[in-house]
Motif scaffolding. Sequence first.
Motif, PDB file in Angstrom:
ATOM      1  N   LYS A  74       0.846  -1.193   0.000  1.00 22.51           N
ATOM      2  CA  LYS A  74       0.000   0.000   0.000  1.00 22.51           C
ATOM      3  C   LYS A  74       0.882   1.245   0.000  1.00 22.51           C
ATOM      4  O   LYS A  74       1.933   1.270   0.631  1.00 22.51           O
ATOM      5  CB  LYS A  74      -0.906   0.023   1.229  1.00 22.51           C
ATOM      6  N   ALA A 112       0.777   5.466   0.611  1.00 23.63           N
ATOM      7  CA  ALA A 112       0.018   6.601   1.153  1.00 23.63           C
ATOM      8  C   ALA A 112      -0.029   7.703   0.102  1.00 23.63           C
ATOM      9  O   ALA A 112       1.009   8.117  -0.417  1.00 23.63           O
ATOM     10  CB  ALA A 112       0.672   7.108   2.427  1.00 23.63           C
ATOM     11  N   ASP A 160      -3.055  10.207   0.312  1.00 21.43           N
ATOM     12  CA  ASP A 160      -3.854  11.279   0.930  1.00 21.43           C
ATOM     13  C   ASP A 160      -4.368  12.276  -0.104  1.00 21.43           C
ATOM     14  O   ASP A 160      -4.099  13.468  -0.035  1.00 21.43           O
ATOM     15  CB  ASP A 160      -3.045  12.000   2.018  1.00 21.43           C
ATOM     16  N   ARG A 161      -5.117  11.759  -1.075  1.00 25.21           N
ATOM     17  CA  ARG A 161      -5.675  12.594  -2.151  1.00 25.21           C
ATOM     18  C   ARG A 161      -7.190  12.609  -2.061  1.00 25.21           C
ATOM     19  O   ARG A 161      -7.808  11.603  -1.753  1.00 25.21           O
ATOM     20  CB  ARG A 161      -5.274  12.050  -3.519  1.00 25.21           C
ATOM     21  N   CYS A 218     -14.574  11.955  -0.728  1.00 26.50           N
ATOM     22  CA  CYS A 218     -13.823  11.121   0.207  1.00 26.50           C
ATOM     23  C   CYS A 218     -12.353  11.529   0.162  1.00 26.50           C
ATOM     24  O   CYS A 218     -11.944  12.327  -0.677  1.00 26.50           O
ATOM     25  CB  CYS A 218     -13.984   9.638  -0.145  1.00 26.50           C
ATOM     26  N   LEU A 219     -11.583  10.969   1.072  1.00 24.69           N
ATOM     27  CA  LEU A 219     -10.137  11.153   1.079  1.00 24.69           C
ATOM     28  C   LEU A 219      -9.518   9.773   0.894  1.00 24.69           C
ATOM     29  O   LEU A 219      -9.816   8.847   1.655  1.00 24.69           O
ATOM     30  CB  LEU A 219      -9.675  11.774   2.398  1.00 24.69           C
ATOM     31  N   ARG A 228      -6.716   7.536   1.426  1.00 25.41           N
ATOM     32  CA  ARG A 228      -5.546   7.486   2.309  1.00 25.41           C
ATOM     33  C   ARG A 228      -4.417   6.644   1.711  1.00 25.41           C
ATOM     34  O   ARG A 228      -3.286   7.088   1.661  1.00 25.41           O
ATOM     35  CB  ARG A 228      -5.931   6.926   3.680  1.00 25.41           C
ATOM     36  N   THR A 229      -4.744   5.413   1.307  1.00 27.59           N
ATOM     37  CA  THR A 229      -3.735   4.530   0.719  1.00 27.59           C
ATOM     38  C   THR A 229      -4.314   3.862  -0.517  1.00 27.59           C
ATOM     39  O   THR A 229      -5.530   3.750  -0.663  1.00 27.59           O
ATOM     40  CB  THR A 229      -3.268   3.433   1.700  1.00 27.59           C
ATOM     41  N   ASP A 236      -7.808   2.392   0.808  1.00 24.55           N
ATOM     42  CA  ASP A 236      -8.430   2.764   2.073  1.00 24.55           C
ATOM     43  C   ASP A 236      -8.919   4.192   1.926  1.00 24.55           C
ATOM     44  O   ASP A 236      -8.134   5.089   1.583  1.00 24.55           O
ATOM     45  CB  ASP A 236      -7.434   2.669   3.231  1.00 24.55           C
ATOM     46  N   GLU A 259     -11.415   7.520   3.472  1.00 28.72           N
ATOM     47  CA  GLU A 259     -11.974   8.131   4.668  1.00 28.72           C
ATOM     48  C   GLU A 259     -13.213   8.915   4.254  1.00 28.72           C
ATOM     49  O   GLU A 259     -13.138   9.764   3.362  1.00 28.72           O
ATOM     50  CB  GLU A 259     -10.944   9.052   5.315  1.00 28.72           C
ATOM     51  N   LYS A 280     -13.343   4.822   8.297  1.00 33.44           N
ATOM     52  CA  LYS A 280     -12.402   4.106   7.419  1.00 33.44           C
ATOM     53  C   LYS A 280     -13.166   3.079   6.581  1.00 33.44           C
ATOM     54  O   LYS A 280     -13.843   2.204   7.099  1.00 33.44           O
ATOM     55  CB  LYS A 280     -11.329   3.401   8.232  1.00 33.44           C
ATOM     56  N   THR A 334     -12.586   0.288   3.480  1.00 35.07           N
ATOM     57  CA  THR A 334     -11.631  -0.478   2.687  1.00 35.07           C
ATOM     58  C   THR A 334     -12.370  -1.027   1.483  1.00 35.07           C
ATOM     59  O   THR A 334     -13.418  -1.657   1.629  1.00 35.07           O
ATOM     60  CB  THR A 334     -11.023  -1.624   3.515  1.00 35.07           C
TER      61      THR A 334
END
Length: 116
Positions: A21, A23, A25-26, A45-46, A48-49, A56, A58, A91, A93
């Motif tokens: 994975k 990171a 963060d986009r 959404c954000l 994360r990975t 993943d 957010e 979170k 997935t």
Amino acid sequence: MPLNMDRDPKQNIPRDQVFEKFAIDRPGKIIFVGHHLSTKTHLRCLIRTISLYGADLEVSPHVPVPNNFFLEILGIHDDIGCTLIRREAEKVTVGFNMLIDPEFLHHVIRLGFDID
């Protein structure tokens, strides 16, 4: 003589944890698939990975996320078909419906460095 099976050591690991994975963060969009495959409704959404297999995300813990949707990464105009794997509060997935191309993944990771 008993028949012995050699088991793959990664067999018991969930598929979303097998792939490396990264990171990023986009920001992204969860695009709902509606009646007759319409894509009018979306949710921010954000991301994360990301990996070749999935991502993943957010999102607000109070907003429902569909089992199947398209994911758009800000700055990239291709949508990725996704399936919800699990959700724990904010979170989420997801697994991609197909493994993404390694060159595409490299582009997504590099894009994060080019913008900053």
